[in-house]
Write a protein that holds these residues in place. Structure first.
Motif, PDB file in Angstrom:
ATOM      1  N   GLU A  75     -50.353  41.790  -0.103  1.00 36.05           N
ATOM      2  CA  GLU A  75     -49.960  43.159   0.222  1.00 36.05           C
ATOM      3  C   GLU A  75     -48.443  43.225   0.343  1.00 36.05           C
ATOM      4  O   GLU A  75     -47.797  42.267   0.778  1.00 36.05           O
ATOM      5  CB  GLU A  75     -50.627  43.606   1.517  1.00 36.05           C
ATOM      6  CG  GLU A  75     -52.147  43.649   1.424  1.00 36.05           C
ATOM      7  CD  GLU A  75     -52.796  44.080   2.725  1.00 36.05           C
ATOM      8  OE1 GLU A  75     -53.010  45.296   2.893  1.00 36.05           O
ATOM      9  OE2 GLU A  75     -53.069  43.203   3.561  1.00 36.05           O
ATOM     10  N   PHE A  77     -44.738  45.376   1.392  1.00 32.97           N
ATOM     11  CA  PHE A  77     -44.191  46.278   2.400  1.00 32.97           C
ATOM     12  C   PHE A  77     -42.706  46.538   2.145  1.00 32.97           C
ATOM     13  O   PHE A  77     -41.988  45.679   1.639  1.00 32.97           O
ATOM     14  CB  PHE A  77     -44.356  45.673   3.799  1.00 32.97           C
ATOM     15  CG  PHE A  77     -45.775  45.340   4.152  1.00 32.97           C
ATOM     16  CD1 PHE A  77     -46.577  46.261   4.807  1.00 32.97           C
ATOM     17  CD2 PHE A  77     -46.320  44.104   3.819  1.00 32.97           C
ATOM     18  CE1 PHE A  77     -47.893  45.957   5.125  1.00 32.97           C
ATOM     19  CE2 PHE A  77     -47.630  43.791   4.135  1.00 32.97           C
ATOM     20  CZ  PHE A  77     -48.418  44.725   4.792  1.00 32.97           C
ATOM     21  N   PRO A  82     -46.549  49.841   4.232  1.00 31.66           N
ATOM     22  CA  PRO A  82     -47.141  49.506   2.927  1.00 31.66           C
ATOM     23  C   PRO A  82     -46.504  50.330   1.809  1.00 31.66           C
ATOM     24  O   PRO A  82     -46.236  51.525   1.973  1.00 31.66           O
ATOM     25  CB  PRO A  82     -48.620  49.871   3.108  1.00 31.66           C
ATOM     26  CG  PRO A  82     -48.850  49.836   4.578  1.00 31.66           C
ATOM     27  CD  PRO A  82     -47.562  50.282   5.211  1.00 31.66           C
ATOM     28  N   SER A  98     -52.077  52.005  -1.566  1.00 27.23           N
ATOM     29  CA  SER A  98     -50.931  51.097  -1.492  1.00 27.23           C
ATOM     30  C   SER A  98     -51.048  50.003  -2.554  1.00 27.23           C
ATOM     31  O   SER A  98     -52.112  49.781  -3.131  1.00 27.23           O
ATOM     32  CB  SER A  98     -50.834  50.474  -0.098  1.00 27.23           C
ATOM     33  OG  SER A  98     -52.016  49.761   0.205  1.00 27.23           O
ATOM     34  N   VAL A 100     -51.478  46.447  -4.060  1.00 29.89           N
ATOM     35  CA  VAL A 100     -52.100  45.162  -3.729  1.00 29.89           C
ATOM     36  C   VAL A 100     -52.231  44.345  -5.013  1.00 29.89           C
ATOM     37  O   VAL A 100     -52.293  44.889  -6.108  1.00 29.89           O
ATOM     38  CB  VAL A 100     -53.498  45.319  -3.086  1.00 29.89           C
ATOM     39  CG1 VAL A 100     -53.410  46.016  -1.753  1.00 29.89           C
ATOM     40  CG2 VAL A 100     -54.449  46.043  -4.020  1.00 29.89           C
TER      41      VAL A 100
END
Length: 290
Positions: A75, A77, A82, A98, A100
């Motif tokens: 993930e 950021f 996110p 978001s 991934v």
């Protein structure tokens, strides 16, 4: 009767003495993360992105076994929030919208490698400092088992930089295809049923390991020719990223690739305005519009 009671007492006593070892044997092992190795601003198949390699291994304790399958989830950021996935991508977009990157392993569950294309990131043009973090889920014994969260030891967010290039929009409409009567090997398209192919056109972004399908036409059943009116709609990619047009023979399990071509946006514009029909390979021709 006395012997039976005595045996039961032994079992109970052993369970009380060694409760940790008995319960521990059924638990999944932890994963020791050594590093998330990041290579910034790389190109894979001509597509600009960031490469991330997971370095680590499962810590197997006595009585434990490696899980049968594992899903490594990366993930991303920015400013501890996110990062939203761009409207173009489907492969790199999570359920919440978001960004991934999922690396799925079955049987051979060694940590994997993710190439994150920058067209999937909605971070704005210019330099950005981002973070990536790992989480893992695994199936204990069978692929169909419910996934369980694996504890990641030494887990931490790794910082890296992205120099995001400007996006350009495009729309691609494949008007139609004509497929040869037989494959390039001289075989029938559906040898068992003696049927014609089921053509389908897809616009894709292809890296070495993964294919991000941006758009696919409806399937035309049992035909050597197909025509479509629908197109991609407006999509956004980085200027020099190659966009792949693939023509498939749609099958129940696996789509058979008939032919494909990869061009940059400016090259697609040139083809669309100068040549209304082109050959992908010897056995297929397409006509298209922009």
């Amino acid at each position: 009767m006395i012997i039976k009671i005595f045996i039961n007492l032994i079992v109970i006593v052993l369970a009380l003495i060694f409760p940790f070892s008995i319960s521990q044997a059924s638990e999944l092992p932890d994963f020791l993360l050594k590093n998330l190795k990041v290579k910034e601003n790389k190109k894979e198949n001509g597509i600009l992105g960031t490469a991330i390699a997971i370095e680590g291994a499962f810590k197997i304790k006595p009585g434990q076994k490696k899980p049968i399958s594992a899903t490594y989830r990366l993930e991303f950021f920015k400013d501890d929030k996110p990062i939203k996935a761009s409207a173009t991508t489907s492969l790199y977009k999570g359920k919440t919208g978001s960004v991934v990157c999922l690396i799925k392993r079955t049987f051979t569950i060694t940590p994997g490698y993710c190439f994150l294309p920058h067209y999937a990131l909605d971070v704005g043009v210019g330099k950005s400092e981002l973070k990536v973090k790992l989480s893992i889920q695994a199936a204990p014994k069978k692929i169909t088992d419910d996934l369980k969260v694996i504890k990641v030891l030494n887990n931490k967010e790794i910082q890296f930089k992205v120099n995001q290039k400007a996006f350009r929009s495009f729309q691609l409409t494949v008007h139609g295809v004509r497929v040869a009567k037989k494959t390039k090997n001289g075989d029938e398209w559906d040898a068992f049923w003696q049927l014609k192919p089921d053509p389908m056109a897809c616009v894709e972004m292809k890296t070495k390991q993964l294919t991000d399908r941006l758009f696919c036409t409806p399937v035309v059943k049992n035909s050597y020719e197909a025509a479509w009116l629908s197109g991609t709609g407006q999509l956004w990619v980085i200027k020099d990223d190659p966009i792949t047009l693939s023509i498939y023979d749609r099958d129940t399990q696996f789509d058979d690739l008939i032919g494909q071509i990869s061009l940059k946006i400016n090259e697609w514009h040139e083809q669309a305005h100068k040549i209304k029909e082109m050959s992908l390979v010897k056995f297929i021709q397409i006509s298209f519009g922009d």
